[in-house]
Design a protein around this motif. Structure first.
Motif, PDB file in Angstrom:
ATOM      1  N   GLU A  29       7.949 -13.025  10.957  1.00  0.00           N
ATOM      2  CA  GLU A  29       9.221 -12.763  11.635  1.00  0.00           C
ATOM      3  C   GLU A  29       9.117 -13.122  13.116  1.00  0.00           C
ATOM      4  O   GLU A  29      10.035 -13.735  13.681  1.00  0.00           O
ATOM      5  CB  GLU A  29       9.618 -11.299  11.459  1.00  0.00           C
ATOM      6  N   ALA A  37       9.072 -16.904  13.493  1.00  0.00           N
ATOM      7  CA  ALA A  37      10.400 -17.486  13.272  1.00  0.00           C
ATOM      8  C   ALA A  37      11.273 -17.308  14.507  1.00  0.00           C
ATOM      9  O   ALA A  37      12.035 -18.215  14.883  1.00  0.00           O
ATOM     10  CB  ALA A  37      11.049 -16.840  12.055  1.00  0.00           C
ATOM     11  N   GLN A  38      11.175 -16.150  15.155  1.00  0.00           N
ATOM     12  CA  GLN A  38      11.950 -15.902  16.368  1.00  0.00           C
ATOM     13  C   GLN A  38      11.487 -16.804  17.510  1.00  0.00           C
ATOM     14  O   GLN A  38      12.297 -17.417  18.215  1.00  0.00           O
ATOM     15  CB  GLN A  38      11.814 -14.434  16.779  1.00  0.00           C
ATOM     16  N   ASN A  86       9.971 -19.641  17.406  1.00  0.00           N
ATOM     17  CA  ASN A  86      10.049 -21.084  17.175  1.00  0.00           C
ATOM     18  C   ASN A  86      11.393 -21.540  16.627  1.00  0.00           C
ATOM     19  O   ASN A  86      11.507 -22.646  16.094  1.00  0.00           O
ATOM     20  CB  ASN A  86       8.925 -21.498  16.211  1.00  0.00           C
ATOM     21  N   LYS A  87      12.425 -20.713  16.808  1.00  0.00           N
ATOM     22  CA  LYS A  87      13.744 -21.036  16.247  1.00  0.00           C
ATOM     23  C   LYS A  87      14.336 -22.312  16.847  1.00  0.00           C
ATOM     24  O   LYS A  87      15.166 -22.961  16.209  1.00  0.00           O
ATOM     25  CB  LYS A  87      14.715 -19.864  16.426  1.00  0.00           C
ATOM     26  N   ASP A  88      13.924 -22.667  18.036  1.00  0.00           N
ATOM     27  CA  ASP A  88      14.460 -23.870  18.667  1.00  0.00           C
ATOM     28  C   ASP A  88      13.522 -25.072  18.542  1.00  0.00           C
ATOM     29  O   ASP A  88      13.764 -26.115  19.149  1.00  0.00           O
ATOM     30  CB  ASP A  88      14.756 -23.608  20.143  1.00  0.00           C
ATOM     31  N   ARG A 102       9.966 -24.926  10.930  1.00  0.00           N
ATOM     32  CA  ARG A 102      10.553 -23.758  10.268  1.00  0.00           C
ATOM     33  C   ARG A 102       9.456 -22.849   9.754  1.00  0.00           C
ATOM     34  O   ARG A 102       8.476 -23.312   9.156  1.00  0.00           O
ATOM     35  CB  ARG A 102      11.429 -24.181   9.089  1.00  0.00           C
ATOM     36  N   PHE A 126      14.474 -17.471   4.713  1.00  0.00           N
ATOM     37  CA  PHE A 126      13.265 -17.060   5.445  1.00  0.00           C
ATOM     38  C   PHE A 126      12.347 -16.312   4.488  1.00  0.00           C
ATOM     39  O   PHE A 126      11.234 -16.736   4.228  1.00  0.00           O
ATOM     40  CB  PHE A 126      13.612 -16.204   6.658  1.00  0.00           C
TER      41      PHE A 126
END
Length: 282
Positions: free
Chosen positions: A173, A176-177, A179-181, A185, A248
């Motif tokens: 989690e 993912a936060q 590396n969201k940009d 993935r 996710f």
């Protein structure tokens, strides 16, 4: 299409000699990826790689113990030297620790399950992910947790195992936060029962006590072989999730849904009790 995106690209799959890792390595190779198969068991690993090569698939092997940081770095170096930039990292290796109350679990078993299930992913975050971010090409960083990463099974005594898988979910989690940009993935696989050799303890390294048998978790092998999903179905599920940008958490079935919903209700009820307390004391 995933095939168009990943054909000719490069992947690393740990725990690839059998089970989910073997099935997913095969699925990735079949869509045209070059795949490094990694596992602590060299004989089945080399045999499986030979079988895939006989099918004309592009694979190579790296026998390694993912619980060692230097091994993860060496694996990343090998993959880049062999195939080039890494586009898929499937951190799938894991060990079970079921059937024993936590206060009776030997310290060496605690160290083993923590090093394999948690620290191997920490090492991958440190040694693999930066290389994937650096080339700025689309890719996937996939961690295998478990349905046990969202609940503790009271009938199977999974406290120590679930503790490690909760950590995998939390790390995923966070990644993912963070590396969201980016072009990478992050996904977390939370399978229920799958017909694998998860209960096998024969691969425990010498520094954690060496090869062992855990008769207290014999029920696990029996249960997952009888009721578990076939690994190739799980591999197909993973590839489907990779295609869907909204996924996710990757679940393999919904059998644990009521248990997890009850756990979340317990958490929500705790907030209600806290609100009621604060209203009384203010």
């Amino acid at each position: 299409m995933l095939t168009e995106k990943l054909k000719g690209k490069n992947a690393i799959v740990t725990g690839a000699a059998s089970g989910i890792g073997a099935a997913t390595a095969l699925a990735l190779a079949r869509i045209g990826m070059n795949v490094v198969l990694a596992d602590i068991k060299p004989e089945p690993l080399y045999a499986y790689a030979k079988e895939l090569k006989s099918q004309g698939l592009s694979v190579d092997v790296f026998a390694t113990d993912v619980s060692e940081e230097s091994a993860i770095k060496a694996m990343a170096d090998f993959a880049e030297q062999r195939f080039g930039d890494i586009h898929v990292a499937f951190n799938n290796a894991g060990v079970a620790m079921h059937g024993t109350p936590m206060h009776l679990l030997p310290i060496q078993d605690w160290q083993w399950v923590i090093n394999v299930n948690i620290l191997s992913i920490v090492y991958s975050i440190h040694h693999l992910l930066p290389r994937m971010l650096r080339h700025r090409q689309p890719g996937y960083f996939i961690n295998t947790a478990s349905i046990g990463g969202l609940q503790v099974n009271p009938n199977w005594l999974t406290g120590a195992y679930s503790m490690t898988k909760y950590a995998v979910v939390a790390m995923s989690e966070g990644l993912a936060q963070e590396n969201k940009d980016s072009a990478i993935r992050v996904l977390v696989l939370c399978p229920s029962a799958v017909a694998t050799n998860l209960g096998d303890s024969a691969s425990r390294p010498t520094r954690f006590g060496g090869v062992t048998q855990r008769p207290e978790q014999a029920f696990l092998a029996q249960t997952i072989q009888k009721h578990g999903l076939p690994p190739d179905l799980v591999a197909r599920r993973i590839l489907r999730a990779m295609e869907d940008p909204n996924e996710f958490f990757i679940f393999t079935d919904s059998s644990a849904r009521p248990v997890i919903e009850n756990r979340h209700k317990r958490i929500q009820d705790a907030f209600d009790l806290t609100d009621a307390f604060l209203q009384q004391v203010r």
